[in-house]
Design an enzyme around this catalytic site. Structure first.
Site, PDB file in Angstrom:
ATOM      1  N   HIS A   1      29.548  46.949  42.085  1.00  0.00           N
ATOM      2  CA  HIS A   1      29.240  45.659  42.708  1.00  0.00           C
ATOM      3  C   HIS A   1      28.755  45.857  44.149  1.00  0.00           C
ATOM      4  O   HIS A   1      27.695  45.359  44.530  1.00  0.00           O
ATOM      5  CB  HIS A   1      30.490  44.774  42.662  1.00  0.00           C
ATOM      6  CG  HIS A   1      30.340  43.430  43.306  1.00  0.00           C
ATOM      7  ND1 HIS A   1      30.153  42.277  42.585  1.00  0.00           N
ATOM      8  CD2 HIS A   1      30.345  43.054  44.611  1.00  0.00           C
ATOM      9  CE1 HIS A   1      30.057  41.248  43.402  1.00  0.00           C
ATOM     10  NE2 HIS A   1      30.171  41.692  44.650  1.00  0.00           N
ATOM     11  N   GLU A   2      29.509  46.600  44.929  1.00  0.00           N
ATOM     12  CA  GLU A   2      29.130  46.771  46.343  1.00  0.00           C
ATOM     13  C   GLU A   2      27.835  47.562  46.460  1.00  0.00           C
ATOM     14  O   GLU A   2      26.994  47.268  47.302  1.00  0.00           O
ATOM     15  CB  GLU A   2      30.256  47.444  47.139  1.00  0.00           C
ATOM     16  CG  GLU A   2      31.609  46.736  47.068  1.00  0.00           C
ATOM     17  CD  GLU A   2      31.554  45.245  47.361  1.00  0.00           C
ATOM     18  OE1 GLU A   2      30.666  44.807  48.122  1.00  0.00           O
ATOM     19  OE2 GLU A   2      32.394  44.499  46.805  1.00  0.00           O
TER      20      GLU A   2
ATOM     21  N   GLU B   1      30.176  45.027  51.315  1.00  0.00           N
ATOM     22  CA  GLU B   1      28.937  45.780  51.151  1.00  0.00           C
ATOM     23  C   GLU B   1      28.186  46.119  52.430  1.00  0.00           C
ATOM     24  O   GLU B   1      26.966  46.347  52.376  1.00  0.00           O
ATOM     25  CB  GLU B   1      28.012  44.978  50.238  1.00  0.00           C
ATOM     26  CG  GLU B   1      27.451  43.668  50.850  1.00  0.00           C
ATOM     27  CD  GLU B   1      28.232  42.401  50.510  1.00  0.00           C
ATOM     28  OE1 GLU B   1      29.431  42.506  50.198  1.00  0.00           O
ATOM     29  OE2 GLU B   1      27.643  41.305  50.577  1.00  0.00           O
TER      30      GLU B   1
ATOM     31  N   GLU C   1      25.979  36.734  45.301  1.00  0.00           N
ATOM     32  CA  GLU C   1      27.201  37.050  44.561  1.00  0.00           C
ATOM     33  C   GLU C   1      27.041  36.851  43.051  1.00  0.00           C
ATOM     34  O   GLU C   1      27.464  37.693  42.258  1.00  0.00           O
ATOM     35  CB  GLU C   1      28.391  36.253  45.098  1.00  0.00           C
ATOM     36  CG  GLU C   1      28.765  36.580  46.547  1.00  0.00           C
ATOM     37  CD  GLU C   1      29.065  38.051  46.794  1.00  0.00           C
ATOM     38  OE1 GLU C   1      29.234  38.822  45.814  1.00  0.00           O
ATOM     39  OE2 GLU C   1      29.123  38.458  47.979  1.00  0.00           O
TER      40      GLU C   1
ATOM     41  N   GLY D   1      38.390  42.343  47.942  1.00  0.00           N
ATOM     42  CA  GLY D   1      38.232  43.568  47.161  1.00  0.00           C
ATOM     43  C   GLY D   1      37.499  44.655  47.934  1.00  0.00           C
ATOM     44  O   GLY D   1      37.952  45.798  48.010  1.00  0.00           O
ATOM     45  N   ALA D   2      36.365  44.288  48.516  1.00  0.00           N
ATOM     46  CA  ALA D   2      35.552  45.269  49.219  1.00  0.00           C
ATOM     47  C   ALA D   2      34.427  44.545  49.942  1.00  0.00           C
ATOM     48  O   ALA D   2      34.264  43.331  49.797  1.00  0.00           O
ATOM     49  CB  ALA D   2      34.968  46.286  48.243  1.00  0.00           C
TER      50      ALA D   2
HETATM   51  C1  7MF Z   1      33.738  42.475  42.526  1.00  0.00           C
HETATM   52  O1  7MF Z   1      31.505  39.991  47.134  1.00  0.00           O
HETATM   53  C2  7MF Z   1      33.584  41.118  42.419  1.00  0.00           C
HETATM   54  C3  7MF Z   1      33.888  40.307  43.489  1.00  0.00           C
HETATM   55  C4  7MF Z   1      32.815  39.335  49.765  1.00  0.00           C
HETATM   56  C5  7MF Z   1      34.278  39.514  49.546  1.00  0.00           C
HETATM   57  C6  7MF Z   1      33.435  41.341  47.480  1.00  0.00           C
HETATM   58  O2  7MF Z   1      31.202  42.097  47.788  1.00  0.00           O
HETATM   59  C7  7MF Z   1      32.040  40.989  47.933  1.00  0.00           C
HETATM   60  C8  7MF Z   1      31.980  40.559  49.409  1.00  0.00           C
HETATM   61  C9  7MF Z   1      35.511  38.183  47.820  1.00  0.00           C
HETATM   62  C10 7MF Z   1      35.900  37.940  46.517  1.00  0.00           C
HETATM   63  C11 7MF Z   1      35.516  38.816  45.508  1.00  0.00           C
HETATM   64  C12 7MF Z   1      34.738  39.943  45.799  1.00  0.00           C
HETATM   65  C13 7MF Z   1      34.326  40.189  47.128  1.00  0.00           C
HETATM   66  C14 7MF Z   1      34.731  39.291  48.142  1.00  0.00           C
HETATM   67  C15 7MF Z   1      34.361  40.830  44.682  1.00  0.00           C
HETATM   68  C16 7MF Z   1      34.505  42.191  44.760  1.00  0.00           C
HETATM   69  C17 7MF Z   1      34.174  42.997  43.692  1.00  0.00           C
HETATM   70  N1  7MF Z   1      30.605  40.286  49.776  1.00  0.00           N
HETATM   71 BR1  7MF Z   1      36.046  37.010  49.142  1.00  0.00          BR
HETATM   72 ZN    ZN Z   2      29.884  40.579  46.298  1.00  0.00          ZN
END
Ligand code: 7MF
Ligand code: ZN
Length: 880
Positions: free
Chosen positions: A303-304, A270, A326, A267-268
């Site tokens: 989230h980010e 940080e 997370e 998704g993105a």
């Molecule tokens: C909202 O967690 C919820 C989950 C890791 C990559 C984004 O910010 C993150 C990164 C994965 C799976 C889900 C999400 C992310 C990742 C995510 C994104 C937005 N640190 Br793999």
């Molecule tokens: Zn995250």
């Protein structure tokens, strides 16, 4: 086929690093074909570590080493050893400067890990272990260093050069090249490193922090997308304000940069001061993005942003602690979105996701605790358990502490651990110390996998006015954990009287007149416990697990009438929805078992009453009137009856359409789009209720419904309505479907994110020729195996969003998936492994399908040069 199976990594093997790095100077000479990376590291022996053999081992993958020097002296090959994933320096001083120069090839990097090319843009993804594809380093999160990054590239191709932190220098160089230098004052682990180079434009804004600092905000996109950034920017500023107000957390750099890229595995990300986003979670305009897309953007931006404190300032000691950042960050985003919109609807949506994905994971071969004990490939552990269940653990702690103490505990956490790499244990200890509560038993939630089941029974004694609830908890075994211990579970309950009102609750042993709140948080700790409520004159209807106060399953023997009663009267919005879902699930399962089963009149009456309730929150109504998905129904069965479920759900929909035709039509008419597009919760609710009713109408045999759909599709009011209509037309089939598909393609062929929707709508079609269509789309000129969004929109949508067609009895869907996984694995193992999850729970199906899925999984496992990612998913899925 793996001759030597790859070795797992174990939590119990964690040792502090023998060496640390305090400063890093990186210099990139950027070019898509050949990029040179020079690194200067100030390395020193970690005084806190056990002294090892004196060797320094650095991670590195797919790197071509061109130079290595210690304190300015080039090392001869005899002084180091290079293996596929390690560089070993045989003897090193206690403190020294290490210089390396490596060469890498971004354009060849299809795994999208490390430095790669997305379109014409160079960008990075380092979490969790991508930095080792950029340079030799101690690529583990407990090695935190301060970075200075300088980037050199051709100025016309890459006018924008970004890295972490604040910009400190920019100048032109000879031969049309230029240089930009960035400095990040905060120590960070490797996984937060990022750089971006491209021909980008930015939308700019500014933010004044509570303490009066000025922050420049930029969202960088390709020029044609400049008009799609407003929603993301607006969401960012709201998130920044909320974190100040709710947690007292401010942003800490002079700039906050976001870049949207079209090729991205997740998704993105940080990265400190330089978030890299999947374009899907940035770009939106009313004509290109649906309401769900807008909401997704708001959530992911938040989230980010929230990671800046929960993840970046305080990070994870090792990857087993992933939920530390997370779980907490997902919880923070859920609360933020609840505060910004409709809290009840947000909770329903989050619990839907948790039940669909996390409960499924917990009941299959890939089940693992929120803090796993081992992994083969860490990329496979970015799971619903670590994220969504992890968020529920934080929510339970917030419930147990109450708002005041929870805030006190998070303040302590931020204060005590700022700048450190810590563990979930450190987090729980802050909760414990700030509140004085004993969380010893609560810690089991982090180490014990599986979804607890609560068996609830009750007894009412009218003579003494006593009502007892007896609760037994039981957690089924999961791989590697045959026996489970009881958990500390907050169970929110209310008791409804005959008029549907909450009764004041007094537990045995409490004084009369003591707080008699109508909602009680019962705390379960034993295998079996009883709670006796006094002063309950008539037999109440219990409302259990209000607000979904814990990630558990509750079983209580409600009658249909009691469920309808809760649906109508429960003061807890979540439980009003949940009782409706329980009732429709029960009816649908009865229809599966017995195709002639008559739908109870009460159910239709409740539906009609809801449709006529003009004062209700429409978004909530839409949630209540949505039938459980086919896969949810499958989850409730001993053995998933793929065809029976589909038949029953379609039958119930057409029954509703026939019986409630006039009401459904009225709702569609009353909620037509009028006036300019707005994104208020009210307008979003209006659109979702209207489109749900249109869906029901299309299930009946009213010739008028397809006309309404075509009208809505041609009106082009907004993408929410366009997609809803397109979906229904495609499911309806025939020439109108083909015309709509062609028209939509003609209009949007140049917009990648909208084209993803076009692929997905065809892949999720319920008609029986869908797989044939999907095969056809694999050779469509716009299909691409190297763009994860496109793969997800076609292969992912078919295999994970179309239970009936993917699980067709002939096994064709399984063969299709196995081929795609084997084809994709050499290019992008992360995405290949994620797709393969669609077959992980093969044992839940009938024996014919089991055989077919098992054969497909075995074929995958037999593939040549399999990645660790796919190996782990395939082998664990097959393990007994
Ligand atoms: C909202 O967690 C919820 C989950 C890791 C990559 C984004 O910010 C993150 C990164 C994965 C799976 C889900 C999400 C992310 C990742 C995510 C994104 C937005 N640190 Br793999
Ligand atoms: Zn995250």
């Amino acid at each position: 086929m793996y001759r030597d199976s790859p070795h797992p990594v174990y939590l119990e093997d964690y040792r502090p690093p023998e060496f640390l790095v305090d400063r890093v100077d990186l210099h990139f000479d950027l070019d898509p074909e050949v990029t040179h990376v020079e690194a200067r590291l100030d390395v020193y022996r970690n005084p806190a570590a056990v002294r090892g053999d004196g060797c320094l081992q650095l991670h590195g993958e797919k790197l071509e080493l061109e130079r290595i020097a210690i304190d300015g002296r080039d090392l001869p090959p005899a002084e180091y050893r290079i293996e596929a994933e390690l560089l070993t320096l045989h003897r090193v001083p206690d403190r020294f400067r290490l210089e390396t120069r490596v060469c890498i090839h971004p354009a060849q990097n299809t795994a999208l890990e490390g430095l790669y090319l997305s379109g014409d843009m160079l960008c990075t993804q380092c979490e969790p272990e991508g930095f080792r594809r950029i340079t030799y380093f101690l690529d583990r999160p407990d090695v935190m260093a301060r970075y200075r990054t300088s980037l050199v590239a051709d100025k016309s191709r890459y006018p924008v050069l970004l890295a972490n932190g604040n910009p400190v220098e920019a100048r032109d160089l000879p031969d049309g090249r230029h240089l930009a230098c960035w400095e990040d004052p905060f120590p960070k682990p490797t996984y937060l490193f990022a750089l971006v180079a491209g021909d980008l434009r930015s939308v700019e804004d500014e933010y004044h922090t509570a303490s009066g600092r000025e922050v420049e905000l930029h969202i960088y996109v390709e020029p044609e997308n400049l008009d799609k950034c407003n929603h993301a920017m607006h969401s960012l500023k709201k998130a920044m304000r909320w974190d100040e107000e709710t947690y007292g957390r401010e942003y800490d750099l002079d700039v906050y940069n976001i870049v949207a890229v079209s090729h991205f595995n997740m998704g993105a990300m940080e990265n400190k001061g330089l978030n890299v986003f999947n374009a899907k979670y940035v770009l939106a305009r009313p004509d290109t993005a649906t309401d769900a897309d807008f909401q997704g953007i708001g959530g992911v931006i938040a989230h980010e942003y929230f990671h800046n404190w929960t993840g970046n300032r305080i990070t994870c000691r090792d990857w087993f602690q992933l939920s530390l950042k997370e779980g907490f960050t997902v919880f923070r985003e859920q609360e933020f979105s609840a505060d910004m919109g409709s809290r009840g609807v947000k909770r329903i949506q989050d619990v839907r996701v948790l039940r669909a994905r996390q409960f499924a994971e917990d009941s299959g071969p890939l089940a693992h605790p929120v803090r796993p004990e081992s992994y083969i490939e860490i990329n496979n552990f970015y799971t619903a358990t670590v994220y969504e269940k992890g968020a529920e653990l934080v929510r339970m702690l917030a419930h147990l502490l109450g708002p005041g103490l929870f805030r006190k505990a998070t303040d302590l956490y931020f204060e005590r651990h700022d700048g450190q790499a810590v563990t979930t244990e450190d987090f729980v200890r802050c909760m414990e110390e700030a509140s004085g509560r004993d969380l010893g038993q609560f810690r089991r939630w982090y180490s014990q996998a599986g979804t607890p089941e609560l068996e609830v029974s009750d007894e009412h004694d009218a003579a003494t006015g006593t009502y007892s609830l007896r609760v037994r908890q039981h957690t089924p075994p999961t791989p590697g954990q045959p026996h489970k211990e009881p958990l500390h579970i907050p169970l929110a309950v209310g008791l409804l009287d005959a008029a549907g009102h909450d009764q004041p609750l007094r537990l045995e042993g409490e004084d009369e007149g003591e707080t008699e709140a109508p909602i009680r948080m019962l705390e379960l700790r034993e295998d079996e416990q009883s709670f006796r409520f006094l002063g309950i004159r008539e037999r109440p209807v219990p409302s259990l697990l209000r607000g979904f106060s814990a990630p558990v399953k509750v079983r209580y023997d409600y009658s249909d009438e009691e469920l309808m009663f809760l649906m109508a009267h429960d003061s807890d919005g979540f439980n009003r929805w949940d009782s409706g879902q329980s009732l429709s699930t029960r009816i649908l399962l009865q229809m599966v078992a017995e195709p002639g089963f008559r739908v109870p009149d009460g159910f239709l009456m409740a539906f009609r009453k809801a449709l006529r309730d003009t004062g209700a929150d429409r978004a909530l109504l839409a949630e209540i009137l949505t039938l459980p998905t086919e896969s949810h129904l499958g989850d409730q069965m001993e053995t998933v009856d793929v065809d029976g479920i589909h038949r029953a759900r379609e039958a119930l929909k057409s029954h509703i359409a026939a019986e409630l035709h006039a009401d459904l039509l009225a709702v569609v008419e009353q909620n037509r789009e009028a006036g300019p597009f707005v994104l208020t919760p009210e307008a979003i609710g209006r659109r979702s209720l209207k489109n749900l009713c249109l869906d029901y109408l299309m299930s009946g045999n009213d010739g008028q419904a397809p006309v309404l759909c075509r009208e809505q599709f041609s009106a082009h009011n907004n993408m929410t309505d366009d997609m809803a209509a397109l979906h229904l037309l495609v499911d309806d089939g025939g020439p109108a479907a083909e015309t709509a598909i062609a028209e939509f393609y003609g209009q949007w062929r140049d917009d990648g994110l909208v084209l993803d929707k076009w692929f997905a709508v065809q892949a999720t079609c319920k008609r029986d020729d869908t797989l044939r269509r999907v095969y056809g789309l694999l050779s469509h000129p716009d299909y691409s195996m190297t763009n994860p969004n496109r793969v997800r929109s076609l292969v992912g949508a078919f295999c994970m969003g179309n239970q009936h067609r993917f699980h067709s009895a002939d096994g064709a869907g399984y063969g299709f998936l196995a081929d795609r996984v084997l084809e994709l694995d050499p290019l992008n193992p992360q995405i290949a492994a994620r797709l393969l999850h669609a077959m992980a729970r093969w044992r839940r199906f009938d024996s014919a399908r089991q055989g077919l899925m098992r054969a497909a999984l075995e074929r995958v496992l037999g593939g040549e040069n399999l990645s660790k990612d796919v190996y782990e998913v395939a082998s664990k899925s097959l393990a007994d």
